[in-house]
Write an enzyme that holds these catalytic residues in place. Structure first.
Site, PDB file in Angstrom:
ATOM      1  N   ALA A  46      37.649  44.513  36.013  1.00  0.00           N
ATOM      2  CA  ALA A  46      36.435  43.926  36.571  1.00  0.00           C
ATOM      3  C   ALA A  46      35.994  44.720  37.792  1.00  0.00           C
ATOM      4  O   ALA A  46      34.829  44.737  38.150  1.00  0.00           O
ATOM      5  CB  ALA A  46      36.673  42.462  36.936  1.00  0.00           C
ATOM      6  N   ASP A 156      36.080  35.065  32.689  1.00  0.00           N
ATOM      7  CA  ASP A 156      35.834  36.326  31.984  1.00  0.00           C
ATOM      8  C   ASP A 156      36.856  36.529  30.874  1.00  0.00           C
ATOM      9  O   ASP A 156      37.392  37.618  30.708  1.00  0.00           O
ATOM     10  CB  ASP A 156      35.865  37.496  32.975  1.00  0.00           C
ATOM     11  CG  ASP A 156      35.207  38.748  32.401  1.00  0.00           C
ATOM     12  OD1 ASP A 156      34.453  38.622  31.416  1.00  0.00           O
ATOM     13  OD2 ASP A 156      35.450  39.845  32.927  1.00  0.00           O
TER      14      ASP A 156
END
EC number: 2.7.11.25
Length: 606
Positions: A46, A156
């Site tokens: 990320a 996520d």
């Protein structure tokens, strides 16, 4: 790496302040960077770059930030990973403050995404592996949701953030750069479009149930070995618009009803209708008794036949492996689809069923299809005997034998009639209007009403579903745009201005100040630029794809020319041999005539 070093002074001070905060108890070791021996770059998270390294004689993964904008995500992941300790969550060994980096457990098996859709050779995996991965993922997420005093929401969940170890039998969740504490109001849009819950990109308040939606998409993905919503194509906001309108991945033929019900409940438009992760763990644990062999390491094929090279790798084990050899003939008679003219699930024509049953019985034991990044419509035709997904009819029979659920009726499917396994509300497949084609290529999305049923007439083995919801409901957004702002009926640029959600962290616009017109104007301009950027990137991707197609055609032409040249040479060689043999034949014939004449003379004289 140099960028990370340059940013280390300011980043380390912030990280140090966070570490010294008395209100937080962080369980990690501060590691001297000199003890780490970096070997190679293995990917991105990320935030930052992930490298494989050696630390104290063991393999580790280190994640370093590349810019100052990634510092916040670094601190988030450090804080969240230091709180967790679970066998299905990647372990944090410690952190370096100069340069700033995380030192974590190394997963030698790579990501689940690469196992499903990576480069060839792809490994074989069984239905037991698929179910086990989803069970382990749900166990890890359930642990996050149940943490005290503050629970965590990952936000996520997707196969690239699920790592495999122990020969692909153990799954670990990673990448907590977008994780946050569960709060009443959360409107930050994190995650990736294909796995993102609709309430996240709609800008409305959302809860831990957004992880449940993502988990349901992952379950579909590991069973079918296909990328979710890949048939939509184009920029990511097309997927968002389709999901917003109620489109979901197509249901899987012969999938046992308990698994299908669990999966579709996770896709519910209303988060309150989705099961909790704790309930998912209970159901998956119960179902795993029907899937033995999950502890066997993944097997990679040594070599491919010509067919294997063209169709990519397939799974040696499927749900059909547990079934008898005549399962394919039996199961195909239950195949259903949604007609394009109404919302009633009907049987296919008997002729089509007989043909497919015969073809699939000849194809032998079928398995999980390998991903080629293709859509449902690009599946091999029925004449090739290929299925989109695994055959699970025998597993369904086993579950039915032990739980005695009632037989589903024709028409609307009863997804809650499964005995004592699932005590869930009925999933309603609604639709009163005529679905219409939109301009999004290779996808039939819903019409103007979110509750309409979407169908794919050219894909008889699957049926597209949409979840019902109030037609007058409009999502609350954190920015001035709404779907009604769109004036483009082709579902293009102005359909849903959320393209920036899929950009890298450092490219996403900062949240505007609602009270400042200038801030809102800058935010709107940035979003439009992000949209244009996504369009350009899409065009580049399409051009690269076309380039690859042309290169492949050129290679094929060269091969054809080589084959033609080889055939010409072989023909010439055969002609020469024929001429030589003809000459030799004439010589032998003459010699035979001479010998016969001599024998006749001898007989005459005697």
């Amino acid at each position: 790496m140099s960028t990370a070093s340059a940013a280390s002074s300011s980043s380390s001070s912030s990280a140090g302040e966070m570490i010294e905060a008395p209100s937080q108890v962080l369980n990690f070791e501060e590691i001297d960077y000199k003890e780490i021996e970096v070997e190679e770059v293995v990917g991105r998270g990320a935030f930052g770059v992930v490298c494989k390294a050696k630390w104290r004689a063991k393999d580790v993964a280190i994640k370093q930030i590349e810019s100052e904008s990634e510092r916040k995500a670094f601190i988030v992941e450090l804080r969240q990973l230091s709180r967790v300790n679970h066998p299905n969550i990647v372990k944090l060994y410690g952190a370096c403050l100069n340069p700033v980096c995380l030192v974590m457990e190394y997963a030698e098996g790579g990501s689940l995404y690469n196992v499903l859709h990576g480069a060839e050779p792809l490994p074989y995996y069984t239905a037991a592996h698929a179910m086990s991965w989803c069970l382990q993922c749900s166990q890890g997420v359930a642990y996050l949701h149940s943490m005290q005093p503050k629970a965590l929401i990952h936000r996520d969940l997707k196969p690239p953030n699920l790592l495999l170890v122990a020969g692909g039998t153990v799954l670990k969740i990673c990448d907590f750069g977008t994780a946050c504490d569960i709060q009443t109001h959360m409107t930050n849009n994190k995650g990736s479009a294909a796995w993102m819950a609709p309430e996240v990109f709609e800008g409305s308040n959302y809860s831990e149930k957004c992880d449940v939606f993502s988990w349901g998409i992952i379950l579909w993905e590991v069973i079918t070995r296909r990328k979710p919503f890949d048939e939509i194509g184009g920029p990511a906001f097309r997927i968002m618009w389709a999901v917003h309108n109620g489109t979901r991945p197509p249901l899987i033929k012969n999938l046992p009803k308990p698994i299908e019900s669990l999966m579709t409940r996770c896709w519910s438009k209303d988060p309150s209708q989705r099961p909790s992760m704790e309930e998912i763990v209970k159901i998956m644990t119960h179902l795993m008794r029907y899937f033995p062999g999950a502890d066997e390491p993944l097997q990679y094929p040594c070599q491919y036949s010509d067919e294997g090279q063209s169709n990519s790798a397939t799974s040696t084990g499927s749900f059909m492996d547990i079934a008898s050899t005549n399962t394919s003939n039996k199961s195909d008679t239950n195949m259903e689809q949604v007609p394009a003219t109404n919302d009633t699930i009907k049987r296919l024509e008997s002729k089509l069923l007989k043909n497919q049953a015969k073809q699939q019985s000849e194809s032998g034991r079928l398995s999980l299809g390998a991903s080629r990044g293709s859509s449902v419509e690009s599946l091999p035709p029925a004449s090739e005997g290929k299925r989109m997904s695994a055959d699970m009819s025998e597993i369904e029979a086993r579950i039915a034998a032990t739980t005695a659920y009632s037989k589903p009726k024709r028409g609307h499917r009863k997804t809650a009639s499964f005995g004592n396994i699932l005590d869930v509300p009925e999933i309603v497949i609604s639709g009163n209007g005529q679905p219409r084609r939109r301009s999004i290529q290779d996808l039939t999305v819903t019409g103007t009403e979110p509750g309409q049923v979407s169908s794919r007439s050219s894909s008889p083995s699957v049926r597209m579903i949409t979840t019902s919801g109030p037609t007058s409901e409009k999502p609350t957004r954190s920015h001035p745009w709404t779907p009604d702002d769109s004036t483009d009926t082709n579902g293009s640029d102005n359909s849903i201005p959320m393209a920036y959600l899929t950009l890298d962290h450092q490219l996403q616009p900062l949240a505007p100040c609602p009270n400042s017109k200038e801030s809102m104007a800058v935010f709107e301009q940035h979003c439009k630029m992000a949209q244009e950027y996504m369009k350009v990137q899409t065009e580049i991707a399409l051009l690269l794809q076309r380039k690859q197609e042309l290169v492949a055609e050129l290679d094929q032409d060269e091969k054809d020319q080589q084959n033609t040249s080889r055939l010409v040479q072989e023909h010439k060689k055969l002609l020469d041999e024929n001429k030589s043999l003809s000459t030799y034949y004439q010589q032998c014939k003459k010699q035979l005539e001479v010998i016969r004449s001599q024998q006749q003379k001898r007989q005459g004289t005697s």
